[in-house]
Design a protein around this motif. Structure first.
Motif, PDB file in Angstrom:
ATOM      1  N   GLU A  40       2.377 -29.603  41.859  1.00  0.00           N
ATOM      2  CA  GLU A  40       1.272 -29.957  42.762  1.00  0.00           C
ATOM      3  C   GLU A  40      -0.013 -30.092  41.958  1.00  0.00           C
ATOM      4  O   GLU A  40      -0.097 -29.669  40.802  1.00  0.00           O
ATOM      5  CB  GLU A  40       1.112 -28.881  43.837  1.00  0.00           C
ATOM      6  N   ASP A  41      -1.042 -30.648  42.594  1.00  0.00           N
ATOM      7  CA  ASP A  41      -2.329 -30.824  41.920  1.00  0.00           C
ATOM      8  C   ASP A  41      -2.933 -29.494  41.479  1.00  0.00           C
ATOM      9  O   ASP A  41      -3.641 -29.432  40.479  1.00  0.00           O
ATOM     10  CB  ASP A  41      -3.316 -31.550  42.846  1.00  0.00           C
ATOM     11  N   TYR A  42      -2.648 -28.425  42.239  1.00  0.00           N
ATOM     12  CA  TYR A  42      -3.255 -27.135  41.907  1.00  0.00           C
ATOM     13  C   TYR A  42      -2.508 -26.401  40.791  1.00  0.00           C
ATOM     14  O   TYR A  42      -2.999 -25.406  40.259  1.00  0.00           O
ATOM     15  CB  TYR A  42      -3.331 -26.239  43.149  1.00  0.00           C
ATOM     16  N   HIS A  43      -1.319 -26.875  40.424  1.00  0.00           N
ATOM     17  CA  HIS A  43      -0.581 -26.213  39.347  1.00  0.00           C
ATOM     18  C   HIS A  43      -1.247 -26.457  37.993  1.00  0.00           C
ATOM     19  O   HIS A  43      -1.822 -27.515  37.761  1.00  0.00           O
ATOM     20  CB  HIS A  43       0.857 -26.725  39.290  1.00  0.00           C
ATOM     21  N   TYR A  44      -1.124 -25.464  37.113  1.00  0.00           N
ATOM     22  CA  TYR A  44      -1.633 -25.630  35.753  1.00  0.00           C
ATOM     23  C   TYR A  44      -0.870 -26.751  35.060  1.00  0.00           C
ATOM     24  O   TYR A  44       0.354 -26.792  35.079  1.00  0.00           O
ATOM     25  CB  TYR A  44      -1.451 -24.336  34.948  1.00  0.00           C
ATOM     26  N   LYS A  45      -1.622 -27.661  34.435  1.00  0.00           N
ATOM     27  CA  LYS A  45      -0.982 -28.762  33.710  1.00  0.00           C
ATOM     28  C   LYS A  45      -0.509 -28.316  32.328  1.00  0.00           C
ATOM     29  O   LYS A  45       0.417 -28.879  31.763  1.00  0.00           O
ATOM     30  CB  LYS A  45      -1.960 -29.936  33.563  1.00  0.00           C
TER      31      LYS A  45
END
Length: 595
Positions: free
Chosen positions: A160-165
């Motif tokens: 998801e967008d909130y996960h650490y990349k």
């Protein structure tokens, strides 16, 4: 062993041994530091300590190993990532159990409160759970948010967008947590629990160990010919071209970002194997970044074109970026110089490679964030020994490092040498500190890669105390020798001339033996090489292409077969003759050598 079993064994060490031994090694360094009355603030943060990281070949090294397919590489990359994320998740849960600080007893730092408020709002229902689970305990709430933002092991497709990349962003948040604890005088939690978590995230990232991708230069030649044929080229005999023709073609191709083939176009043989592998790497890099991939290593690097060919394969899989200055490769391309003949040519090959426009741009891009262009160079201890005996091998490795270092300094590039050392003396093995002491001045600049071969992994790391000791020896040795190379003067030149003479004489004696008529018949009868080949106990076939020749035989079964018959020939043959001749012809030189 099948690759699955081999991979499982490697991951055991990476998951169950090294995380603990890295922390213990840090503790021993801190104890020694304080015992010598040094300032503890100089090593109170992870970025101030020697940085250990891990690499892995299992599932990525396909040099003569037909079972390392693109599917295996993909499985390996994902299993390494899942294990790394599980490791971090478990450490975050353990940390949360220690953070019982309450806002009723401590003044909560403003920055911490802001972070919790921002992320609890942006995470919606997940954010509410992070807060409600531990009311009045902001430090635990903060860790709950970190856990929520960590990609889920075994369910990584749902990023998801909130996960650490990447793990670098997570490290920044953990640093904020550490600073907030120091603000409320929770020194012990910051010094022990947070420090250990930071060290594990820094060391293992979201990838556990960077997977090297290795293939033989001859295999690459055939793969490129296959690509050219599939793209409609009439002249497809790339392997038969001379170096001028090869470079002319490669340089022309590298002016464009256009791949040979469109998506889904059919291939066969070596071309399909290479393209499938690079597509897996490209897919991984696009999704997770480059941290999980080590280097694109070319076994038996013989000439400049062997390295430039890899840029074309990278282009085929979207691993090349087009810039205003030219093409940039996202991953490092690394030569492996193995035979004595290749070691003799390696400085001129590196000079040409570092002069190439695409290499210059790629090294500059890959040097982010420290800005120091660094080129890795792998050196083969086993094959050079098989070629010319032990003194000739060691001498040519010594000379090669000096010459490559000089070339790199001329180009403003730092070299990270990767010695392909094995377990036995004839394969470069032995005590770590002796090996480091023997490196030529001034080639050790603080960075080094080192292989731990399959047969010696358990010896060095199966026991936690041994594992910690061996890591400590490596870190202390590299640190100490790097400092001595900066301060102490180089060895007098006349000693190098002495050793060169020994190398030439011993090589001649060794080659007279292994090239003599009937030697291979003697070898096959005097050693159990046939049993080693048929038992298939190694991690790869005993021969690179199946030819019945000494050149095609891998160095590992070569050494093991002699050891089984108690000859130990690769570790000594030719040495006595060289020393004896020096003693008889020049007693004074022999006396200098003794001293």
């Amino acid at each position: 062993p099948d690759i699955n079993s081999e991979r499982k064994n490697i991951i055991h060490y990476l998951k169950n041994v090294f995380p603990t031994s890295v922390i213990l090694q840090d503790k021993k360094l801190k104890q020694a530091w304080l015992a010598n009355s040094f300032d503890p603030t100089l090593i109170n943060r992870i970025e101030k300590l020697p940085h250990i990281s891990f690499g892995n070949w299992v599932g990525g090294d396909r040099d003569g190993h037909p079972l390392v397919t693109a599917k295996v590489t993909k499985e390996t990359l994902l299993e390494l990532r899942d294990t790394a994320l599980s490791l971090i998740q478990n450490n975050l849960l353990n940390l949360a159990s220690h953070l019982s600080l309450s806002d009723s007893l401590h003044s909560v730092p403003r920055r911490l409160n802001q972070y919790i408020e921002e992320w609890s709002n942006s995470l919606g229902e997940l954010g509410k759970r992070c807060i409600s689970r531990n009311p009045n305990e902001p430090w635990r709430q903060f860790v709950n948010i970190l856990l929520t933002r960590l990609p889920h092991p075994l369910d990584d497709n749902k990023l998801e967008d909130y996960h650490y990349k990447d793990h670098f962003t997570l490290l920044k948040d953990i640093a904020m947590l550490r600073d907030s604890l120091l603000e409320v005088d929770a020194y012990r939690i910051a010094e022990y629990d947070i420090f250990a978590l930071e060290r594990i995230v820094q060391t293992f990232g979201f990838h556990l160990a960077a997977l090297d991708i290795r293939q033989n230069s001859e295999f690459h030649d055939r793969a490129l010919a296959g690509l050219m044929k599939a793209s409609g080229s009439r002249n497809i005999h790339f392997a038969d071209w001379n170096e001028f023709e090869r470079l002319q073609f490669l340089n022309s191709e590298l002016e464009s970002a256009r791949p040979f083939l469109g998506p889904g176009m059919p291939l066969e043989g070596e071309a399909q194997a290479v393209r499938d592998c690079y597509l897996v790497i490209g897919e991984y890099v696009k999704k997770y970044g480059t941290s999980g991939i080590g280097s694109l290593i070319v076994s038996m690097t013989r000439k400049l074109s062997d390295l430039l060919v890899v840029y074309l394969f990278a282009r085929e899989a979207g691993l090349v970026m087009n810039t205003t200055e030219g093409l940039v490769c996202l991953l490092p391309v690394v030569p492996l110089f193995e035979t004595i003949e290749d070691l003799e040519k390696c400085a001129s090959i590196m000079d040409a490679f570092l002069s190439h426009p695409m290499t210059k741009l790629s090294l500059a891009y890959q040097s982010f964030p420290d800005g120091i262009p660094t080129q890795q160079v792998m050196l083969g201890y086993s094959d050079s020994n098989k070629d010319g005996g032990i003194i000739a091998s060691q001498w040519h490795l010594y000379k090669a490092q000096l010459e490559i270092d000089e070339v790199a300094r001329h180009h403003g590039v730092k070299i990270n040498f990767f010695p392909g050392r094995g377990g036995s003396i004839s394969r470069g093995g032995g005590k770590t500190h002796h090996f480091l002491d023997a490196l030529p001045h001034p080639t050790l600049t603080g960075n080094i890669r080192s292989t731990i071969q399959g047969e010696s992994i358990a010896q060095q790391f199966a026991n936690l105390i041994n594992a910690t000791y061996n890591l400590e020896m490596l870190v202390a040795g590299v640190t100490g020798v790097s400092q001595r190379h900066r301060i102490i003067k180089k060895t007098p030149p006349h000693l190098e001339k002495l050793v060169q003479g020994l190398a030439e004489k011993s090589r001649k004696v060794y080659e007279n033996l292994v090239r003599s008529e009937g030697f291979m018949i003697f070898y096959s009868q005097a050693t159990p090489i046939d049993a080693l080949e048929n038992s298939r106990i190694g991690s790869r076939p005993a021969r690179r292409t199946g030819k019945r020749s000494l050149k095609d035989l891998r160095a590992i079964p070569w050494v093991f077969s002699w050891n089984q018959s108690r000859f130990f020939l690769p570790g000594w043959y030719g040495v006595g003759s060289a020393l004896s001749e020096l003693q008889n012809s020049s007693p004074d030189s022999f006396s200098i050598l003794q001293k």
